[in-house]
Each structure stands twice: as structure tokens, then as C-alpha cells.
Write a protein that holds these residues in place. Structure first.
Motif, mmCIF file in Angstrom:
data_model
loop_
_atom_site.group_PDB
_atom_site.id
_atom_site.type_symbol
_atom_site.label_atom_id
_atom_site.label_comp_id
_atom_site.label_asym_id
_atom_site.label_seq_id
_atom_site.Cartn_x
_atom_site.Cartn_y
_atom_site.Cartn_z
ATOM 1 N N GLY B 1 -1.854 30.058 17.904
ATOM 2 C CA GLY B 1 -0.952 29.612 18.945
ATOM 3 C C GLY B 1 0.356 29.130 18.371
ATOM 4 O O GLY B 1 0.566 29.091 17.154
ATOM 5 N N ASP B 2 1.242 28.768 19.288
ATOM 6 C CA ASP B 2 2.555 28.275 18.877
ATOM 7 C C ASP B 2 2.443 26.880 18.288
ATOM 8 O O ASP B 2 1.622 26.075 18.734
ATOM 9 N N SER B 3 3.287 26.610 17.293
ATOM 10 C CA SER B 3 3.318 25.278 16.714
ATOM 11 C C SER B 3 4.688 25.000 16.135
ATOM 12 O O SER B 3 5.436 25.917 15.790
ATOM 13 N N THR B 28 4.404 33.718 18.425
ATOM 14 C CA THR B 28 3.938 35.099 18.525
ATOM 15 C C THR B 28 5.087 36.033 18.883
ATOM 16 O O THR B 28 5.168 37.149 18.375
ATOM 17 N N TYR B 29 5.973 35.544 19.755
ATOM 18 C CA TYR B 29 7.042 36.413 20.252
ATOM 19 C C TYR B 29 8.389 35.798 19.892
ATOM 20 O O TYR B 29 8.521 35.144 18.862
ATOM 21 N N LYS B 68 15.439 33.344 12.506
ATOM 22 C CA LYS B 68 14.134 33.960 12.766
ATOM 23 C C LYS B 68 13.482 34.438 11.470
ATOM 24 O O LYS B 68 12.262 34.453 11.354
ATOM 25 N N SER B 69 14.307 34.792 10.480
ATOM 26 C CA SER B 69 13.745 35.295 9.219
ATOM 27 C C SER B 69 12.925 34.239 8.498
ATOM 28 O O SER B 69 11.944 34.542 7.819
ATOM 29 N N SER B 70 13.348 32.979 8.648
ATOM 30 C CA SER B 70 12.615 31.885 7.994
ATOM 31 C C SER B 70 11.907 30.987 9.008
ATOM 32 O O SER B 70 11.342 29.948 8.638
ATOM 33 N N ALA B 95 9.403 33.129 25.026
ATOM 34 C CA ALA B 95 10.061 33.869 26.095
ATOM 35 C C ALA B 95 9.053 34.366 27.129
ATOM 36 O O ALA B 95 9.378 34.548 28.287
ATOM 37 N N THR B 96 7.811 34.548 26.687
ATOM 38 C CA THR B 96 6.800 35.077 27.600
ATOM 39 C C THR B 96 6.050 33.973 28.339
ATOM 40 O O THR B 96 5.261 34.244 29.220
ATOM 41 N N GLN B 97 6.295 32.725 27.966
ATOM 42 C CA GLN B 97 5.570 31.620 28.589
ATOM 43 C C GLN B 97 6.192 31.265 29.928
ATOM 44 O O GLN B 97 7.263 31.734 30.284
#
Lengths: 109, 114
Positions: B1-3, B28-29, B68-70, B95-97
Motif C-alpha cells: 500500500g501507499d506510505s 502504486t500509481y 518521481k525518479s527518487s 490519482a486513482t483514489q
């Protein structure tokens, strides 16, 4: 600026008692949220709502219920309060920019 | 999950020195990242938000760049002020939440001394 109010601001409850925390917003936001804030854990989402009549479970919903009777009002209910629920509770409204209320300090003895 | 992971605990600085509070995330996204600030006995409020990569939002002298790369969104300020003393939260939304559903880090307390 958006206005979110909470009541009560401070509450002492006994173990096993019922506690209701109330939140009112005048921004006409669809989304509302309940968080608890604990040192070392940050802000954790308990319940949220998309609009009147809807409630959804957040990350830590166990021991809590929520009610959204209107666009403006969102309540958090502890049916059987426990000492582990001693915390500061924040209500918020909005989407990515969330407007927080002043918080309720709850102590369960 | 997101953290979201932030600099742990307390950061202390002398007034006038640069500020950097770290924030890294797992998602994830494509996430949106935010910094919220909470002064003593006040409610948290939004400080910065970033919706596009490599754009640098700024507010009250603070800035942050989403990389986003890091997987990072560090908060920076060139010169700390006494009034910057507060609790800072980094937060993420996918973005999908559900729009507005945020995952907060544990918070970093900044204390600035004269």
C-alpha cells in the motif's frame, strides 16, 4: 476562508461510556474526514464521507462509527470508549486541500 | 500500500540556517504530494502541493520539488525563522483514489532557536 468547527473541544469520558464528537463545516464541501493525532503516529484517517448519508471506513475504523446527516455535519461516535482511544481528534473538509477544525482532546479514564 | 516516510522526530536549527525536511513515499500509481503545517495548539493547514513532476511550488519561503525518479518531495527553505517552529506533515494522495483521501507521514517537528 473555510470554516470547520468541532464540539466539544475537550472531553473526559469513562471506559465503556458512549462519546459523540461533532463537526460542522460551512464551506459546502462534499468530503469530510475524521482523523486522530497521536505522537509518533501522525494523522490517521478513521472515517470519511462523500456527502450526506454516506460514511466510509478509513485506515483505523475499529471501535468508531460515523454519521453524516447533512452536508454540514459529520459526527464520530465511540459506542464503548476505551483508554486506547485517548487522543486528539480532528475533523476536516475538502478534497486535496483539506480544512481542519480546531480539534477535540478526548481523555478516556 | 501507499506510505510516506519523513525525517524522524525533532529537527532543531538556529535562525537563519537552511531548512530541509525529508519526505519519501511509496505508491502504486502517480501520486500527488502535499506538505501540511501545524503550529502549536492550532489545526493543520496546507502549506504546499505539487501536481506535476519537476514543478517547484513555493509558499511562505518554503519550496518542494516532486521527484518521481527518487520518490521524494523534500521541503526546503533557505533561511529558517523563529515562526517556522511547527509540526510538518508530508502527505500523499493517489490519482486513482477517492479525491482527497490522504495518507500522512508521522510528522517532523521543527524547532528554530535564536
Amino acid at each position: 476562508e473555510a470554516a470547520v468547527t468541532q464540539s466539544p473541544r475537550n472531553k473526559v469520558a469513562v471506559t465503556g461510556g458512549k462519546v459523540t464528537l461533532s463537526c460542522n463545516q460551512t464551506n459546502n464541501h462534499n468530503n469530510m474526514y475524521w482523523y486522530r493525532q497521536d505522537t509518533g503516529h501522525g494523522l490517521r484517517l478513521i472515517h470519511y464521507s462523500y456527502g450526506a448519508g454516506s460514511t466510509e471506513k478509513g485506515d483505523i475504523p475499529d471501535g468508531y462509527k460515523a454519521s453524516r446527516p447533512s452536508q454540514e455535519n459529520f459526527s464520530l461516535i465511540l459506542e464503548l470508549a476505551t483508554p486506547s482511544q485517548t487522543s486528539v481528534y480532528f475533523c476536516a473538509s475538502g478534497d486535496y486541500e483539506q480544512y481542519f477544525g480546531p480539534g477535540t482532546r478526548l481523555t478516556v479514564l | 500500500g501507499d506510505s510516506v516516510t519523513q525525517t524522524e522526530g525533532l529537527v532543531t536549527l538556529t535562525e537563519g540556517l537552511p531548512v530541509m525536511l525529508n519526505c519519501t513515499y511509496q505508491s502504486t500509481y502517480s501520486p500527488f504530494l502535499f506538505w501540511y503545517v501545524q503550529h502549536l495548539n492550532e489545526a493543520p493547514k496546507l502549506l504546499l502541493k505539487s501536481f506535476t513532476d519537476n514543478k517547484r511550488p513555493e509558499h511562505q519561503g518554503f519550496h518542494a520539488t516532486l521527484h518521481k525518479s527518487s520518490s521524494s518531495f523534500h521541503l526546503q527553505k533557505s533561511s529558517a525563522q523563529l515562526s517556522d517552529s511547527a509540526l510538518y506533515y508530508c502527505a500523499l494522495s493517489e490519482a486513482t483514489q477517492v479525491v482527497g483521501q490522504l495518507t500522512f507521514g508521522r510528522g517532523t517537528r521543527l524547532q528554530v532557536y535564536a
